[in-house]
Design an enzyme around this catalytic site. Structure first.
Site, PDB file in Angstrom:
ATOM      1  N   PRO A   1       0.789  -1.217   0.000  1.00 25.83           N
ATOM      2  CA  PRO A   1       0.000   0.000   0.000  1.00 25.83           C
ATOM      3  C   PRO A   1       0.818   1.261   0.000  1.00 25.83           C
ATOM      4  O   PRO A   1       1.642   1.494   0.870  1.00 25.83           O
ATOM      5  CB  PRO A   1      -0.780  -0.073   1.308  1.00 25.83           C
ATOM      6  CG  PRO A   1      -0.278  -1.267   2.021  1.00 25.83           C
ATOM      7  CD  PRO A   1       0.962  -1.707   1.339  1.00 25.83           C
ATOM      8  N   GLU A   2       0.517   2.048  -0.963  1.00 26.30           N
ATOM      9  CA  GLU A   2       0.828   3.463  -0.853  1.00 26.30           C
ATOM     10  C   GLU A   2      -0.494   4.122  -0.536  1.00 26.30           C
ATOM     11  O   GLU A   2      -1.521   3.443  -0.452  1.00 26.30           O
ATOM     12  CB  GLU A   2       1.417   3.979  -2.170  1.00 26.30           C
ATOM     13  CG  GLU A   2       2.756   3.340  -2.488  1.00 26.30           C
ATOM     14  CD  GLU A   2       3.761   4.326  -3.042  1.00 26.30           C
ATOM     15  OE1 GLU A   2       3.564   5.541  -2.871  1.00 26.30           O
ATOM     16  OE2 GLU A   2       4.747   3.882  -3.632  1.00 26.30           O
TER      17      GLU A   2
END
Length: 274
Positions: free
Chosen positions: A2-3
């Site tokens: 995840p960004e």
DNA sequence: CTAGCAACCTGAACGC
DNA sequence: TGCGTTCAGGTTGCTA
């Protein structure tokens, strides 16, 4: 995985399933994540979910007495599943709801976290965070000021959570390419105009990724199982040695702050300080 | 204060 | 087929 866009896509994905639901029980199969899952989280029961919020890459599930904080680390993802579905490998935690569903956290590498923040208090991890990139708190002025005295590479400053939160390695590479800034350029040597442009591009890039449902990487799938498809849009990340989309020059790859950094030596020239 | 980097953990990909 | 090495989206918290 995840960004910030992936975290926001996760929030959007789980929120309708959790809003107004009654949390009946929390089950942990593996409490050793980045930090040990605190007792307070496991003690929550018969509490309504009031809201699902995001701050930086943290998700906050608001209950009347406080918030459960979730961080997905490098490999975490969330799914809403039937509560009686047998847990698989690395399914570390379930939040069980009165309607028979469960929010299930899977995190292979266990760099993620599940923490507790009491009502009216702020968790120390959230206290030091810089502005949200997609709000008016993050402006050209704040970025210019942060870069003024910094001799370190602009990419590292852009990824510094005190400066702005949520810009991870993929989007730092992408934004710097679009802004025509060399990632290794000392921050103090980047012009104010370029920094203002960078600020705008960061906002545009993150927004576009959220709209398109997050980047699909090897272990990311959206909450409902449909994969995102933003990866096709990546211009430099993961393309070291391949031709620049603008000028066909082979993209360079270096390591900055132990992270892979890709750029076009022609479109993103390293400027000498005047 | 800044800067550099080891550490947390698992698994995939690659070279031999 | 197997073994060793390197790399991966994040972040804290050491050391200098």
């Amino acid at each position: 995985m995840p960004e910030l866009p992936e975290v926001e896509v996760s929030r959007l994905g789980i929120s309708p399933h959790l809003q107004g639901q009654q949390l009946t029980k929390v089950v942990a199969r593996q409490r050793q994540l980045r930090w040990w899952v605190p007792d307070e989280v496991l003690q929550q029961q018969q509490q309504p979910i009031l809201a699902v919020r995001r701050r930086a890459k943290y998700l906050l599930l608001d209950l009347p007495g406080g918030s459960i904080i979730l961080h997905l680390g490098m490999s975490g993802h969330l799914k809403v599943v039937p509560a009686d579905l047998a847990p698989g490998k690395h399914d570390h935690l379930d939040l069980l709801f009165a309607n028979g569903t469960a929010l299930r956290l899977n995190d292979t590498r266990r760099f993620g976290a599940v923490l507790w923040q009491a009502q009216g208090e702020q968790h120390p991890l959230l206290a030091q965070l810089g502005p949200e990139p997609l709000t008016a708190d993050f402006t050209a002025e704040t970025l210019i000021q942060a870069c003024q005295r910094r001799g370190s590479a602009i990419k590292l400053v852009l990824m510094d959570n005190h400066v702005v939160v949520g810009v991870g390695n993929i989007y730092a590479n992408e934004a710097l390419f679009k802004a025509g800034i060399n990632p290794q350029q000392p921050a103090r040597d980047v012009s104010a105009d370029k920094l203002a442009l960078l600020c705008t591009i960061v906002k545009e890039t993150l927004t576009a990724a959220i709209v398109q449902g997050g980047t699909t990487l090897r272990d990311f799938s959206q909450v409902d199982g449909k994969p995102g498809y933003f990866k096709q849009e990546l211009l430099v990340y993961g393309r070291g040695g391949q031709p620049c989309v603008n000028c066909d020059t082979a993209l360079s790859e270096v390591r900055l702050g132990q992270r892979s950094t890709v750029f076009c030596p022609l479109c993103q020239p390293l400027l000498q300080k005047n």
